[in-house]
Write a protein that holds these residues in place. Structure first.
Motif, PDB file in Angstrom:
ATOM      1  N   ASN A  86     -42.832  11.631 -49.534  1.00  0.00           N
ATOM      2  CA  ASN A  86     -44.113  12.719 -49.838  1.00  0.00           C
ATOM      3  C   ASN A  86     -44.401  13.863 -50.327  1.00  0.00           C
ATOM      4  O   ASN A  86     -45.472  14.412 -48.961  1.00  0.00           O
TER       5      ASN A  86
ATOM      6  N   THR B  19     -49.591   7.948 -52.700  1.00  0.00           N
ATOM      7  CA  THR B  19     -49.935   7.382 -50.773  1.00  0.00           C
ATOM      8  C   THR B  19     -50.342   7.122 -50.489  1.00  0.00           C
ATOM      9  O   THR B  19     -51.238   6.938 -51.561  1.00  0.00           O
TER      10      THR B  19
ATOM     11  N   ILE C 130     -45.932  10.767 -56.902  1.00  0.00           N
ATOM     12  CA  ILE C 130     -46.247  10.648 -55.591  1.00  0.00           C
ATOM     13  C   ILE C 130     -47.594  10.345 -55.551  1.00  0.00           C
ATOM     14  O   ILE C 130     -48.054  10.525 -55.083  1.00  0.00           O
TER      15      ILE C 130
END
Length: 445
Positions: free
Chosen positions: A58, A36, A34
């Protein structure tokens, strides 16, 4: 069950993939990275649907049932880490050479990137280098309640703790034949069609005999792992690699635990473990020598030490084989009640865990209900064999010159130095060992 790792910096996919690769035994079916604007998070999990849901938030999560979890969530400033109240789920962090914070479920995923590793304490959060407690294990006022009412509440809370972890019923139990593991197996039994139980020990070990009695009583599908010294020596390097410790008592107890966990993984994805019962209900022999007005404080102390000793053993032995171990005694509602119970109900007339024995007396054979406590490695019969072998591998001269470690610790025995040599082969010569737990009763000298 899952393994989590990450770095509080975007654009670190390759590094996090490398970290997660060290944790795939914890979640062998699904890997998700993941990314971000502030962080790169990784998860290795058994459950693709759950991983995809976490990615939408997230969030990287290692859940152990109930509120037992370690989590990392991307925030505006990087990553916020959080660990459950008692540290059932492991979590470590460190600082990379460029200054970024990195984290992982196991130390082996961090060491290739940094030698500055710290354990996130139970009941704490960490964000932007700020470590804060959200829960503190502390002494509670004793309840003014009758014994019968007290044990009924305890029984109810134990039943609830078990029921909410059973899920679809595809679960078994590690069974030492002691009170704690037998209690959880007995509480599970009415809720599932087939109960699988698993025990390990050397030929003729007490644990095997008592475990068989419980299995017969509960009508479980029971499997024994008969352990020999060659068996123990063969898996010892694996055990220390997964355990990430050289503490002698912890390694001893982990060898048979590792082997029984391996057998259990052939049948079920999750098991119940009796860990925590001795700490909550005064199950150790030495506690009989402690004055009643000091006993509550001692129980708080030893419960607070579980996170990097006994709970680490439970977590790593299960996770090494892609399974999860539920610790029903450490359910928040059970723990909260246990520390309000008067100590006179726990240690009664020199009998340890009195209230627990009475609360579950109808569930188990009397011989098991009133079986005295022995350490896991003693009941399994491994102590003398492995200790004697290890001692023979270390000379007096080696012990004298190598027992003092770079951080100032002094190893307690030749056995421990033997384990430390294997630890070094896996992880190198580390100056900082602050994240390595030490079993109370085997102090650093």
């Amino acid at each position: 069950m899952s393994g989590i790792a990450g770095i509080a910096q975007p654009g670190m996919v390759a590094q996090v993939e490398s970290m997660v690769a060290k944790l795939t035994h914890r979640g062998p079916k699904q890997i998700k990275i993941i990314e971000t604007s502030t962080a790169t998070l990784g998860v290795a999990s058994r459950d693709q649907e759950t991983v995809e849901l976490l990615a939408q938030q997230n969030l990287a999560l290692d859940a152990r049932g109930g509120l037992h979890c370690a989590q990392a969530q991307a925030s505006e400033r990087g990553v916020q880490l959080k660990r459950d109240r008692l540290g059932v789920a492991p979590l470590y962090y460190g600082t990379l050479p460029e200054g970024e914070m990195a984290f992982a479920s196991e130390v082996k995923a961090l060491l290739p990137l940094t030698r500055e590793v710290r354990e996130l304490p139970p009941g704490h959060t960490l964000e932007d280098s700020k470590l804060e407690p959200y829960y503190q294990l502390k002494r509670q006022p004793e309840l003014e309640i009758g014994f019968d009412d007290c044990k009924r509440v305890l029984r109810d809370r134990l039943e609830t703790a078990v029921e909410k972890r059973i899920g679809d019923g595809d679960v078994g139990a590690w069974l030492s034949g002691g009170l704690d593991s037998s209690t959880l197996a007995a509480l599970v039994r009415p809720h599932i069609q087939t109960l699988y139980t698993f025990a390990a020990g050397v030929e003729g070990a007490d644990d095997l005999m008592y475990a068989q009695q419980v299995a017969d009583y509960l009508d479980s599908n029971h499997y024994e792992v008969i352990v020999t010294l060659p068996d123990m020596l063969a898996v010892l390097p694996e055990v220390i690699y997964h355990l990430e410790s050289f503490d002698a008592w912890l390694v001893r107890s982990s060898i048979t635990n590792y082997l029984v966990a391996k057998r259990a993984a052939d049948f079920v994805p999750a098991v119940f473990s009796g860990e925590g019962g001795d700490e909550l209900f005064a199950g150790y022999e030495y506690l009989k020598e402690i004055a009643p007005d000091s006993l509550a404080d001692e129980l708080i102390d030893i419960t607070g030490r579980l996170h990097n000793t006994a709970l680490q053993r439970v977590d790593r032995c299960a996770s090494a084989h892609g399974t999860i171990a539920y610790v029903g005694f450490l359910d928040a509602n059970v723990v909260d009640w246990a520390f309000h119970i008067p100590v006179a109900y726990k240690m009664n007339g020199g009998v340890e865990k009195w209230i627990l024995r009475q609360a579950v007396a109808d569930l188990l054979p009397e011989a098991v209900t009133f079986r005295p406590k022995v350490k896991f490695w003693q009941g399994a019969g491994v102590a003398e064999q492995i200790a004697e072998y290890a001692a023979q591998q270390i000379s007096d001269s080696e012990f004298e010159h190598e027992r003092k470690l770079a951080n100032g610790w002094r190893l307690n025995s030749k056995e421990e130095l033997y384990y430390y040599h294997i630890f070094q082969e896996h992880f190198g010569n580390l100056d900082d060992l602050s994240w390595v737990g030490r079993t109370k009763g085997s102090p650093v000298s």
